[in-house]
Design an enzyme around this catalytic site. Structure first.
Site, PDB file in Angstrom:
ATOM      1  N   GLU A 173       0.814  -1.217   0.000  1.00 53.57           N
ATOM      2  CA  GLU A 173       0.000   0.000   0.000  1.00 53.57           C
ATOM      3  C   GLU A 173       0.845   1.264   0.000  1.00 53.57           C
ATOM      4  OE1 GLU A 173      -2.671  -3.227   0.986  1.00 53.57           O
ATOM      5  OE2 GLU A 173      -0.716  -2.650   1.794  1.00 53.57           O
ATOM      6  N   HIS A 201      -9.648  -5.594  10.832  1.00 52.96           N
ATOM      7  CA  HIS A 201     -10.251  -5.480   9.506  1.00 52.96           C
ATOM      8  C   HIS A 201     -11.672  -4.934   9.549  1.00 52.96           C
ATOM      9  CE1 HIS A 201      -7.014  -8.390   8.987  1.00 52.96           C
ATOM     10  NE2 HIS A 201      -7.043  -8.147   7.694  1.00 52.96           N
TER      11      HIS A 201
END
Length: 360
Positions: free
Chosen positions: A88, A157
């Protein structure tokens, strides 16, 4: 990847003349999923502007981790729909650099939880470039992906980042609910000259809504900074965004059977916030319930509460503001505990009844 970006820059940048589709009155509403609405928005923007490109993990040949980019790789090729490694920080930095160079990247994060690896690029580079360059440098870029609670994925998450990013000057922060929001807000985000954080919801991806005739028009862009009143009412104002709009509408429908008319506001834009719509609704109803799945401290609901106090609507309140938020703990993995962690329709109904005590 650098080769792809350079090809985009030099192949498309000079003297491009776009063919704009004329507004049409021939569109009729159709039903589709939120996933399909987002896909349609990206498809139209990739076709509209050759400087637009999509990059992220599995967005191309795999059709997207959640199939949101289905068919785009086959249609536009690997130069416009770019698969990245699982890094990322790397691909977000490349995308911000491409935006500063004049391209218009759409960065897909598999989840906004993973974007924490790249938060320096989002906040310290993209969000501040315009200010720190005295207005000379723009970063037209969209960061998009799933935000908030999903199901059975535990604490790392499953959390809401809405208040994190809406705290940052220089960012535009959008949170769509239905298909009209998803398509028209994403198109507006891509064409906006500022960096935009686009907070989607995985559970909503498979939900079907009617896409209005207006939103079907390829030229239609939803106004950024404008909330949408989903249901008119004069007893209580319910303010929500993203998935919580669905629960709020369910609560309003249930309460209507008891003679209680709730006004439901879908914020859509978290930064900038539509202060006028909120304040005018509060002046009409005199009672407010704020709903979000994020944590209560420093949340969107806290900002709305402060807005009402400071924005001239305090004297119109007939009861204290009620907040319905996520529980202030990391998201549990166990299903029974997870179900107790985030707001549901029942909690919203209880909050509305609480602010109405003594009113009838």
């Amino acid at each position: 990847m650098y080769k792809h970006l350079l090809k985009l820059r030099y192949a498309y940048q000079p003297s491009i003349k776009f063919t704009h589709v004329q507004p049409s009155t021939q569109y009729t509403p159709i039903k589709m999923t939120v996933r399909e609405a987002i896909n349609l928005a990206m498809d139209e923007e990739l076709a509209h502007d050759p400087n637009v490109f999509l990059l992220g993990e599995e967005v191309g040949q795999y059709q997207g981790a959640y199939k949101v980019s289905k068919g785009l790789f086959q249609k536009y090729g690997g130069d416009r729909v770019i698969d990245t490694p699982i890094t990322e920080a790397g691909f977000t930095g490349i995308a911000v650099g491409a935006a500063l160079y004049g391209l218009k990247p759409i960065v897909e994060f598999m989840t906004w939880n993973f974007a924490m690896q790249a938060i320096d690029h989002i906040i310290n580079s993209a969000a501040k470039a315009h200010y720190m360059s005295a207005g000379d440098q723009k970063a037209s870029i969209v960061f998009r992906g799933i935000n908030g609670a999903t199901a059975y994925v535990a604490a790392q998450h499953s959390q809401c980042f809405a208040s994190w990013y809406s705290n940052v000057p220089g960012l535009v922060v959008l949170a769509p609910f239905d298909c009209d929001d998803a398509k028209s807000l994403l198109k507006a985000a891509v064409r906006n000259p500022n960096p935009v954080v686009f907070l989607e919801n995985e559970i909503l991806y498979s939900e079907s809504f009617e896409l209005s005739a207006e939103a079907r028009d390829p030229n239609y862009l939803a106004p950024i900074g404008k909330a949408k009143i989903m249901r008119q009412g004069d007893h209580v104002t319910i303010v929500a965004f993203s998935k919580m709009v669905q629960y709020s509408l369910g609560a309003a429908e249930q309460l209507f059977k008891e003679g209680i008319n709730c006004e439901v506001i879908n914020l859509r834009s978290l930064r900038p916030l539509d202060r006028e719509t909120i304040l005018e609704s509060v002046k009409k109803t005199g009672r407010v319930v704020c709903v979000e799945e994020g944590w209560p401290q420093s949340g969107i609901s806290a900002e709305i509460t402060a807005l009402i106090m400071e924005g001239g609507a305090f004297k119109y309140l007939d009861a204290p503001i009620q907040r319905v938020t996520g529980v202030e703990i990391p998201t549990p993995y166990a299903f029974n505990l997870e179900a107790m962690t985030f707001p549901k329709t029942e909690q919203i109904v209880d909050a509305v009844l609480n602010v109405l005590k003594g009113a009838r």
